[in-house]
Enzyme design. Structure first.
Site, PDB file in Angstrom:
ATOM      1  N   HIS A 144      -3.577   6.947   2.358  1.00 12.24           N
ATOM      2  CA  HIS A 144      -3.945   5.640   1.820  1.00 12.24           C
ATOM      3  C   HIS A 144      -5.337   5.287   2.350  1.00 12.24           C
ATOM      4  CE1 HIS A 144      -3.953   1.517   0.724  1.00 12.24           C
ATOM      5  NE2 HIS A 144      -3.825   1.069   1.961  1.00 12.24           N
ATOM      6  N   ASN A 200     -10.035  -0.572  -0.657  1.00 12.38           N
ATOM      7  CA  ASN A 200      -8.577  -0.453  -0.624  1.00 12.38           C
ATOM      8  C   ASN A 200      -8.009  -0.982  -1.945  1.00 12.38           C
ATOM      9  OD1 ASN A 200      -5.844  -0.670  -0.151  1.00 12.38           O
ATOM     10  ND2 ASN A 200      -6.054  -1.666   1.845  1.00 12.38           N
ATOM     11  N   CYS A 259       0.817  -1.229   0.000  1.00  9.84           N
ATOM     12  CA  CYS A 259       0.000   0.000   0.000  1.00  9.84           C
ATOM     13  C   CYS A 259       0.844   1.269   0.000  1.00  9.84           C
ATOM     14  CB  CYS A 259      -0.950  -0.013   1.190  1.00  9.84           C
ATOM     15  SG  CYS A 259      -2.039  -1.433   1.133  1.00  9.84           S
TER      16      CYS A 259
HETATM   17  O1  UT7 Z   1      -3.847  -1.423   3.371  1.00 12.08           O
HETATM   18  C1  UT7 Z   1      -2.874  -2.110   4.071  1.00 12.08           C
HETATM   19  C2  UT7 Z   1      -3.018  -1.929   5.504  1.00 12.08           C
HETATM   20  N1  UT7 Z   1      -4.253  -2.507   5.966  1.00 12.08           N
HETATM   21  C3  UT7 Z   1      -4.954  -1.892   6.882  1.00 12.08           C
HETATM   22  O2  UT7 Z   1      -4.614  -0.793   7.254  1.00 12.08           O
HETATM   23  C4  UT7 Z   1      -6.146  -2.610   7.478  1.00 12.08           C
HETATM   24  C5  UT7 Z   1      -6.133  -2.476   8.990  1.00 12.08           C
HETATM   25  N2  UT7 Z   1      -7.174  -3.195   9.670  1.00 12.08           N
HETATM   26  C6  UT7 Z   1      -8.481  -2.919   9.556  1.00 12.08           C
HETATM   27  O3  UT7 Z   1      -8.881  -2.079   8.779  1.00 12.08           O
HETATM   28  C7  UT7 Z   1      -9.443  -3.615  10.474  1.00 12.08           C
HETATM   29  O4  UT7 Z   1      -8.723  -4.314  11.465  1.00 12.08           O
HETATM   30  C8  UT7 Z   1     -10.409  -4.597   9.749  1.00 12.08           C
HETATM   31  C9  UT7 Z   1     -11.424  -3.811   8.933  1.00 12.08           C
HETATM   32  C10 UT7 Z   1      -9.633  -5.542   8.867  1.00 12.08           C
HETATM   33  C11 UT7 Z   1     -11.196  -5.409  10.788  1.00 12.08           C
HETATM   34  O5  UT7 Z   1     -11.879  -4.536  11.660  1.00 12.08           O
HETATM   35  P1  UT7 Z   1     -11.764  -4.713  13.253  1.00 12.08           P
HETATM   36  O6  UT7 Z   1     -12.633  -3.718  13.841  1.00 12.08           O
HETATM   37  O7  UT7 Z   1     -10.300  -4.679  13.596  1.00 12.08           O
HETATM   38  O8  UT7 Z   1     -12.389  -6.140  13.441  1.00 12.08           O
HETATM   39  P2  UT7 Z   1     -11.715  -7.462  14.033  1.00 12.08           P
HETATM   40  O9  UT7 Z   1     -10.779  -8.056  13.056  1.00 12.08           O
HETATM   41  O10 UT7 Z   1     -11.217  -7.180  15.406  1.00 12.08           O
HETATM   42  O11 UT7 Z   1     -13.001  -8.375  14.153  1.00 12.08           O
HETATM   43  C12 UT7 Z   1     -14.102  -8.046  14.984  1.00 12.08           C
HETATM   44  C13 UT7 Z   1     -15.196  -9.036  14.722  1.00 12.08           C
HETATM   45  C14 UT7 Z   1     -14.710 -10.491  14.715  1.00 12.08           C
HETATM   46  O12 UT7 Z   1     -15.698 -11.293  15.303  1.00 12.08           O
HETATM   47  P3  UT7 Z   1     -15.553 -11.808  16.810  1.00 12.08           P
HETATM   48  O13 UT7 Z   1     -14.283 -12.613  16.826  1.00 12.08           O
HETATM   49  O14 UT7 Z   1     -15.479 -10.563  17.641  1.00 12.08           O
HETATM   50  O15 UT7 Z   1     -16.797 -12.605  17.018  1.00 12.08           O
HETATM   51  C15 UT7 Z   1     -14.613 -10.808  13.253  1.00 12.08           C
HETATM   52  O16 UT7 Z   1     -14.782 -12.187  12.987  1.00 12.08           O
HETATM   53  O17 UT7 Z   1     -15.772  -8.793  13.437  1.00 12.08           O
HETATM   54  C16 UT7 Z   1     -15.781 -10.021  12.699  1.00 12.08           C
HETATM   55  N3  UT7 Z   1     -15.670  -9.733  11.287  1.00 12.08           N
HETATM   56  C17 UT7 Z   1     -16.745  -9.509  10.501  1.00 12.08           C
HETATM   57  N4  UT7 Z   1     -18.059  -9.482  10.766  1.00 12.08           N
HETATM   58  C18 UT7 Z   1     -18.883  -9.219   9.756  1.00 12.08           C
HETATM   59  C19 UT7 Z   1     -14.552  -9.636  10.530  1.00 12.08           C
HETATM   60  N5  UT7 Z   1     -14.879  -9.343   9.260  1.00 12.08           N
HETATM   61  C20 UT7 Z   1     -16.225  -9.269   9.216  1.00 12.08           C
HETATM   62  C21 UT7 Z   1     -17.156  -9.010   8.192  1.00 12.08           C
HETATM   63  N6  UT7 Z   1     -18.468  -8.986   8.505  1.00 12.08           N
HETATM   64  N7  UT7 Z   1     -16.757  -8.761   6.929  1.00 12.08           N
END
Ligand code: UT7
Length: 335
Positions: free
Chosen positions: A257, A287, A115
């Site tokens: 980004h 993204n 990225c």
């Molecule tokens: O571009 C390169 C660099 N990349 C980034 O900068 C991305 C950085 N990270 C992020 O943007 C975020 O961490 C994500 C968008 C990837 C995830 O968001 P989050 O708020 O950090 O969620 P999480 O991974 O902590 O997951 C929270 C919950 C989980 O469920 P449990 O374990 O709490 O029951 C996930 O399984 O949300 C769940 N989850 C979803 N639920 C519905 C993860 N993806 C989804 C989804 N729909 N698509």
């Protein structure tokens, strides 16, 4: 040798026609439009047709540049393509684009920094202009993220889209003070475990087993990436402003980004920027990896949010980890 200043003199973009909106993803994985919007800011993303590759998007972005500006492919000296989704391992996507756009006098190479690829490529490209070795350098940010995305994995498939954008770098003329003012680019390979695609390369050459284990798809551990992204983006943005005796108030536009609207908002708030100072288009494209920043720039230009003389701050964070900031003074009015 006198150091010349490098400036962006032309820009073009391409986004595929097919749109994959959140409701369609609801049918593919266990997710909701509400979750995707609130946790990422994405509403829809553009996805290539079967057979459409990164070089095709790059060539289309160059075509858009030619339609907007007077650019002759025969004048191009160097092509740098920032991408993690090249058409193939070799030849380089730069070579393929060189051929398809007819830039017969150019050499070039691909650059892999995920990225942060566009920022890395800008810094690489400007060296050739500043030393006077080349007059016209094309920098592409182009990624076909759909080619390495697992559309059965809700953790990643909602996050990415496909796009390409291209800028032309030249030296500034006369006493024009526009151009790239300063840059900071960083890397910390300790971050490799949080964001990668393990299969297909020399470490894990493709086999039935690597395919069965889905190693040909990108893997991301979102939370640590999120945390590092905010702190490193703010760190370099602050450092580049401070060492140029500027504050957030002095910049017309912050083009970060586009990985997550919450990362963008956290950075904007820590840098004390007003809403109108921040480029946000993640809702439309998701993204697009190396393409997000030039896509943000061209949209800001089309929306007349930037004019000649404006100070712009570009900041990115991505796989590697890689990150950085570039400060520039915009060089022209458009439209
Ligand atoms: O571009 C390169 C660099 N990349 C980034 O900068 C991305 C950085 N990270 C992020 O943007 C975020 O961490 C994500 C968008 C990837 C995830 O968001 P989050 O708020 O950090 O969620 P999480 O991974 O902590 O997951 C929270 C919950 C989980 O469920 P449990 O374990 O709490 O029951 C996930 O399984 O949300 C769940 N989850 C979803 N639920 C519905 C993860 N993806 C989804 C989804 N729909 N698509």
């Amino acid at each position: 040798m006198n150091k010349l200043r490098t400036t962006i003199t032309a820009i073009g973009k391409y986004t595929p026609k097919r749109i994959l909106a959140n409701p369609e993803l609801e049918k593919m994985v266990d997710t909701t439009d509400e979750w995707i919007r609130t946790r990422t800011g994405v509403i829809e993303r553009h996805i290539v047709e079967k057979g459409e590759a990164t070089s095709d998007m790059g060539a289309a972005a160059f075509e858009d540049m030619k339609n907007r500006f007077s650019v002759d492919p025969l004048d191009i000296d160097l092509i740098i393509v920032a991408t993690v989704t090249p058409d193939m391992f070799f030849p380089s996507t730069a070579a393929i684009i060189q051929h398809s756009i007819g830039a017969k006098n150019a050499w070039g190479f691909d650059l892999s920094a995920a990225c942060s690829g566009f920022l890395y490529a800008l810094v690489a490209g400007l060296q050739f202009i500043e030393t006077g070795q080349h007059q016209k350098v094309l920098i592409f940010g182009a990624d076909t993220m759909s080619s390495i995305t697992d559309y059965t994995d809700r953790n990643t498939c909602v996050l990415f889209g496909d796009a390409a954008s291209v800028v032309l770098l030249e030296s500034t003329k006369g006493n024009d003070d526009s151009g790239i003012i300063d840059s900071i680019v960083k890397m910390d390979g300790a971050g490799q475990k949080y964001l990668y695609m393990a299969g297909g390369g020399s470490k894990n050459p493709p086999t039935h087993e690597t395919i069965d284990k889905k190693m040909h798809y990108l893997y991301q551990e979102g939370r640590p990436v999120f945390k590092f992204a905010v702190s490193k983006m703010v760190e370099t943005a602050t450092e580049i402003l401070e060492r140029n005796s500027l504050t957030g108030q002095d910049i017309t536009l912050f083009v970060p980004h586009q990985a997550n609207i919450r990362i963008i908002n956290a950075c904007a708030s820590k840098l004390k920027l007003k809403d109108e100072q921040v480029m946000r288009n993640i809702d439309k494209y998701a993204n697009t990896t190396a393409a997000t920043i030039p896509l943000g720039l061209i949209e800001a230009m089309d929306e007349k949010r930037i004019k000649k003389g404006d100070i712009i701050l570009l900041t990115a964070f991505g796989g590697g980890f890689t990150w950085g900031s570039i400060l520039l003074r915009w060089g022209f009015n458009y439209g």
